[in-house]
Every structure is written in structure tokens, then in C-alpha cells.
Design an enzyme around this catalytic site. Structure first.
Site, mmCIF file in Angstrom:
data_model
loop_
_atom_site.group_PDB
_atom_site.id
_atom_site.type_symbol
_atom_site.label_atom_id
_atom_site.label_comp_id
_atom_site.label_asym_id
_atom_site.label_seq_id
_atom_site.Cartn_x
_atom_site.Cartn_y
_atom_site.Cartn_z
ATOM 1 C CG ASP A 337 40.943 -11.708 -29.404
ATOM 2 O OD1 ASP A 337 41.314 -12.265 -28.464
ATOM 3 O OD2 ASP A 337 39.726 -11.702 -29.918
ATOM 4 C CD GLU A 420 34.243 -15.960 -19.569
ATOM 5 O OE1 GLU A 420 33.455 -16.795 -19.721
ATOM 6 O OE2 GLU A 420 34.679 -15.287 -20.383
HETATM 7 N N1 UDP Z 1 41.058 -19.553 -29.734
HETATM 8 C C1 UDP Z 1 41.474 -21.081 -29.896
HETATM 9 N N2 UDP Z 1 41.009 -21.856 -30.976
HETATM 10 C C2 UDP Z 1 39.836 -21.632 -31.531
HETATM 11 C C3 UDP Z 1 39.250 -20.262 -31.532
HETATM 12 C C4 UDP Z 1 40.025 -19.476 -30.609
HETATM 13 O O1 UDP Z 1 42.642 -21.424 -29.314
HETATM 14 O O2 UDP Z 1 39.324 -22.254 -32.484
HETATM 15 C C5 UDP Z 1 41.549 -18.890 -29.001
HETATM 16 C C6 UDP Z 1 41.836 -17.403 -29.330
HETATM 17 O O3 UDP Z 1 43.065 -17.101 -30.004
HETATM 18 C C7 UDP Z 1 41.571 -16.522 -28.109
HETATM 19 C C8 UDP Z 1 40.727 -17.201 -27.545
HETATM 20 O O4 UDP Z 1 40.609 -18.470 -27.711
HETATM 21 O O5 UDP Z 1 43.004 -16.305 -27.500
HETATM 22 C C9 UDP Z 1 39.167 -16.662 -27.608
HETATM 23 O O6 UDP Z 1 38.768 -16.922 -28.919
HETATM 24 P P1 UDP Z 1 38.050 -15.800 -29.864
HETATM 25 O O7 UDP Z 1 38.900 -14.590 -29.449
HETATM 26 O O8 UDP Z 1 37.754 -16.034 -30.989
HETATM 27 O O9 UDP Z 1 36.837 -15.519 -28.859
HETATM 28 P P2 UDP Z 1 35.957 -14.243 -28.566
HETATM 29 O O10 UDP Z 1 36.925 -13.348 -27.839
HETATM 30 O O11 UDP Z 1 35.307 -13.760 -29.845
HETATM 31 O O12 UDP Z 1 35.068 -15.006 -27.601
HETATM 32 MN MN MN Z 2 38.600 -12.758 -28.579
#
Ligand code: UDP
Ligand code: MN
Length: 481
Positions: A337, A420
Site C-alpha cells: 500500500d 524494523e
Molecule cells: N499485511 C499482512 N497481513 C495482515 C495485515 C497486513 O500481510 O493481516 C501486510 C500488508 O499487505 C502490508 C504490510 O503487511 O503490505 C503492512 O500492513 P499494513 O499496511 O496494514 O500496516 P501499516 O502500514 O498500516 O502499518
Molecule cells: Mn501500510
């Protein structure tokens, strides 16, 4: 007997109908007649010449001139009063509007022809298509597209759908061909692509509920193997993903960003127990070399009411793949995203240990970045430090594959907020002075931690009402959690 001749001519031409014997009058009329005949002859000659020209294949340079609308182009059309007429005539001769558009705006037409197999085939039989093909091959404005094709061909052995599909049946045996050399790259690429088109089969068992076999069923199994080239260093992009209404859109957007980058393998890893044909189909369509794997989040984290370690099992699966399959190059975690300027990929691929750079945020902090003073990394700017040694964003660092492989235990912890930091700590020993600073010494923002609004799933399709319609097919493209 000049007079007779004049009169005679005049009579024949119907101009001097009276046949008057007046010498001056006869001379004047005769001059008029000669002039008329001269003009008529010239016009006929010009018409014949224009027709002859219109039958000649276009020279490449001429076409470029036409595109640029140079003065000689304009002059050539002013030269003959009937050339406009003949231009229309020539398009009629070819019974195809494409020729006319070749003269007016050939860029669009020829690009389409060269990049679309279907289009190439469609016009393949007409004389217009011959011109268009030669245009596409010689046009200077076409170079960017063909060079990217070549770059891709060098390393992926055929993911780009650029070739026309004339030899569909004869090249099926090359489906699994892997390209290893620059010279054979483009050719193999084209053949393989052809084969993919010809031999795409069901890759996943389709459920009984599917309306009919459709494009979704075309297999990603017919893909060719990614063979990393040494130069420029290969990039391994690890992308965690999971099923949700926005998933296809996110992957499509990211995929087309990555498509601009050469020598890249996209490791798409889904938080799921099994692969999803829709995801495979989406990746196939984008045409970036990829591996599609699954790595479900452990059950205990799924159940928790607290923050989840999102994408951690996926990323660790990616690291495992690299340990087994990669020897050189650079890895980068690209969430599905986020938003990426492609220039960061060209910078990060030369990372020798760990590289870092700023990440734009959509929070009030605005950015997460290493702090650089006098050219040195002196700290980190982030909305939340939380006792982290490396308070950086997932989109803000890249790691050398060799460096990773020298640290067999390096991995990402299932610790929300500390993914990270935990991973970078596991790369020890790593001195702050060894961290390579990219994006203009961290003065520029080339990646953004964007977030897509979460949406409720679409409501179920009324299958009775829309039976035997396209909606049955479209329904299979929707992701319903
Ligand atoms: N993701 C995943 N499983 C989940 C939630 C998220 O594989 O249950 C993946 C999601 O597609 C993204 C990454 O982990 O590539 C980070 O998730 P998210 O974008 O929801 O986190 P944020 O950016 O809000 O911290
Ligand atoms: Mn994200």
C-alpha cells in the site's frame, strides 16, 4: 497552316466553337488553349506522380519528418494543389484509416501495433500494416519502449507482452526458456511471450462455482524463471499482502511502479494458507517477474485483540527465499500500500550493507528520516521513538543480500512496532558509519508510507438475476474477505 491548326484545335477543344477566321482572335484563343492544355497536362502528371509516391513504402526518415511536421513536410503538401485529394485517395486505396493516421499522428497508432499482439494480428494482412510495422521498428520515438523491453528480456526471459503473435503454434516448446544473454534476450522474450499466449492453461483448479473458464484461469505456471543478471545488481522486492477488497488495486499500482525497474524479482507473499488465482492472474497481467508464495500469520497473533505483527511472517518467508535462491543484489521490503518513486530503486541496488533514506508519512510528523549532520548519521527523526535503536520506517531501508546471508539468524520479530528495529538489530554487527545514506544524503523524499482507506466488502452478487452475464465473470475479480 497554323491558322487551320489553331481553328482545328479550338474546335476540338470546344473553346473556339464559332471557328472565326479573325487572325488576332485566333492567336489569342490559341494561346489560351495551349495554356489550358499545358495546365491540364501538368495536373495529370502531378496526379500520376502523387499516385506513384503513394504506392511507395514510407521511408523511415520521411515518417519522422511527418511526425515532426517540419517545414519540408508542409511544403511537400503545398507543392501540389491536388495532393490533399491524393492523400485521401491513398487512404482509400489501403481501405484502412490507419494509413491516414500514420500521416497525421503515427505515434499512437504504431505504438499500439508494436505493443499489442492482437492489434498486430488484426492488421497483419493489409498493406497498411506493413507500413506500420516498419514504422514501429525504425521510429526514434519508439526507442524508450523497446529498450525497456530489452532490459526486461535480459533478465526475465519473457514477461513482457510485446511481440506480435504470428508464430503462435510453432513456438510452444520455448515456454520455459530462460534468457541468459543480452543477444538472445529480446528474441527469446518474444518467442516465450508468444508461447505463453498460446499455451496458457488452467493453473489452479477452478471451483465448481466458476461460470466458465476465463482469463483468471490462465496459469502463472507458464511463467519463465527469473535469472538475475549481475549488472546492474538484482533487486529483490519483498511485498507482504493479504486478502481484502483493496488488494488487487494495491498490487496493480505497485506492480506497474516496479515494471519500470530492470533486473528485479518481485517476491509477493500472501498472509494466507493457499495461493489465490486472482492474485496470480493480477501478477501475470502486470508482467513483472515475480514469485508468489504464502506465509500465514501464526494463529496466536491472528487471535489477539492487541496490535498484530502485520506482514512479518510474509517478510521472513521472503528472507528465507533469498537465503536459498539469491547470491547477490539487494533486498527491500515494499508494502503493497505504499508509494515509491522509481529512482530510489536505482539508488538502493548498489547498497553494500544497509542503506537508509527518508520516508514521507501521512501523520502529523510528516516524515521519518535519519538525521544527517556534517554528512554523518547522528540520529533519527520519527513520530515515535519507543526506545528503538533504529526508529525507521519499513519503506526506508534496503539491505545487501550478501550482507544478509553473512548473518544466518537475521530475521524480523513478531513484535508490533518493533519490526524494523528488530530486523536491523539482527543484522549486527552494523556500525552507524556503515549505513549508506540515499536520496540526496537524506535530503529528499522518494518513498511514502501511504495508507489506503479500509472498505467494507462488496455485497454478494444476485446470481439468479445476473446469470449468464458478464457480472458472473466480474464477480470472480472481487476480493471478499
Ligand atoms: N499485511 C499482512 N497481513 C495482515 C495485515 C497486513 O500481510 O493481516 C501486510 C500488508 O499487505 C502490508 C504490510 O503487511 O503490505 C503492512 O500492513 P499494513 O499496511 O496494514 O500496516 P501499516 O502500514 O498500516 O502499518
Ligand atoms: Mn501500510
Amino acid at each position: 497552316m497554323k491558322g487551320y491548326n489553331y481553328i482545328n484545335l479550338g474546335t476540338h477543344s470546344g473553346i473556339n466553337a464559332s471557328g472565326n477566321g479573325n487572325g488576332k482572335m485566333t492567336l489569342g484563343k490559341s494561346i489560351k488553349m495551349y495554356l489550358t492544355i499545358f495546365i491540364l497536362t501538368t495536373c495529370i502528371y502531378m496526379a500520376l506522380y502523387q499516385y506513384h509516391i503513394s504506392r511507395e513504402p514510407f521511408a523511415a526518415s520521411e515518417v519522422v519528418k511527418h511526425q515532426e511536421k517540419t517545414s519540408s513536410y508542409i511544403a511537400s503538401y503545398l507543392w501540389s494543389p491536388i495532393s490533399l485529394l491524393m492523400a485521401n485517395g491513398s487512404s482509400n486505396i489501403n481501405t484502412n484509416s490507419t494509413t491516414t493516421s500514420t500521416t497525421i499522428a503515427p505515434i499512437t497508432t504504431t505504438t499500439t501495433t508494436a505493443t499489442s499482439g492482437t492489434m498486430g494480428q488484426k492488421v497483419g494482412a493489409s498493406s497498411a500494416s506493413i507500413r506500420m510495422v516498419s514504422l514501429a521498428a525504425t521510429r526514434s520515438t519508439f526507442i524508450p519502449s523497446s529498450s525497456s523491453e530489452l532490459r526486461s528480456g535480459l533478465v526475465v526471459g519473457g514477461h513482457r507482452k510485446t511481440a506480435t503473435t504470428k508464430k503462435t503454434t510453432t513456438t510452444t516448446s520455448t515456454t520455459r526458456t530462460t534468457t541468459t544473454s543480452a543477444a538472445s534476450g529480446l528474441a527469446t522474450n518474444k518467442l516465450t511471450t508468444t508461447a505463453i499466449t498460446a499455451t496458457a492453461k488452467l493453473s489452479a483448479k477452478t471451483s465448481a462455482a466458476t461460470p466458465t473458464a476465463s482469463h483468471l484461469d490462465k496459469g502463472h505456471k507458464s511463467r519463465t524463471t527469473f535469472v538475475a543478471a549481475s549488472e546492474p545488481p538484482p533487486l529483490y522486492i519483498i511485498t507482504p499482502t493479504y486478502r481484502r477488497p483493496e488488494q488487487t488495486a494495491e498490487l496493480t499500482r505497485l506492480g506497474y511502479t516496479l515494471k519500470h525497474v530492470t533486473n528485479l524479482l518481485w517476491l509477493v507473499i500472501e498472509d494466507a494458507n493457499k495461493t489465490n488465482p486472482l492474485v496470480a492472474h493480477t501478477l501475470d497481467r502486470i508482467g513483472v517477474p515475480y514469485e508468489y508464495m504464502v506465509a500465514p500469520m501464526p494463529e496466536k497473533y491472528k487471535q489477539t485483540k492487541r496490535a498484530k505483527p502485520r506482514g512479518v511472517s510474509n517478510r521472513n518467508r521472503g528472507l528465507e527465499y533469498l537465503r536459498r535462491n539469491a547470491t547477490e543484489g539487494v533486498l527491500y521490503f515494499a508494502d503493497d500500500d505504499n508509494t515509491y518513486d522509481i529512482s530510489i530503486f536505482e539508488q538502493m541496488r548498489y547498497t553494500t550493507k544497509v542503506a537508509m533514506w527518508p520516508v514521507g508519512l501521512v501523520t502529523k510528523t510528516g516524515v521519518s528520516s535519519p538525521i544527517i549532520q556534517d554528512g554523518k548519521l547522528v540520529g533519527y527523526y520519527d513520530g515515535w521513538i519507543g526506545g528503538r535503536k533504529y526508529p525507521v520506517d519499513m519503506a526506508g531501508f534496503a539491505v545487501s543480500v550478501k550482507f544478509l546471508k553473512e548473518r544466518p539468524n537475521a530475521q524480523m520479530p513478531f513484535k508490533p512496532g518493533y519490526e524494523e528495529d528488530g530486523f536491523l538489530r539482527s543484522l549486527a554487527p552494523l556500525d552507524n558509519t556503515e549505513i549508506e545514506l540515499l536520496a540526496d544524503d537524506c535530503r529528499d523524499i522518494l518513498t511514502w508510507h501511504t495508507q489506503t482507506k479500509k472498505n467494507a466488502p462488496a455485497q454478494a452478487l444476485n446470481r439468479t438475476r445476473y446469470k449468464n452475464t458478464n457480472l458472473e465473470h466480474i464477480d470472480r475479480l472481487l476480493v471478499r474477505p
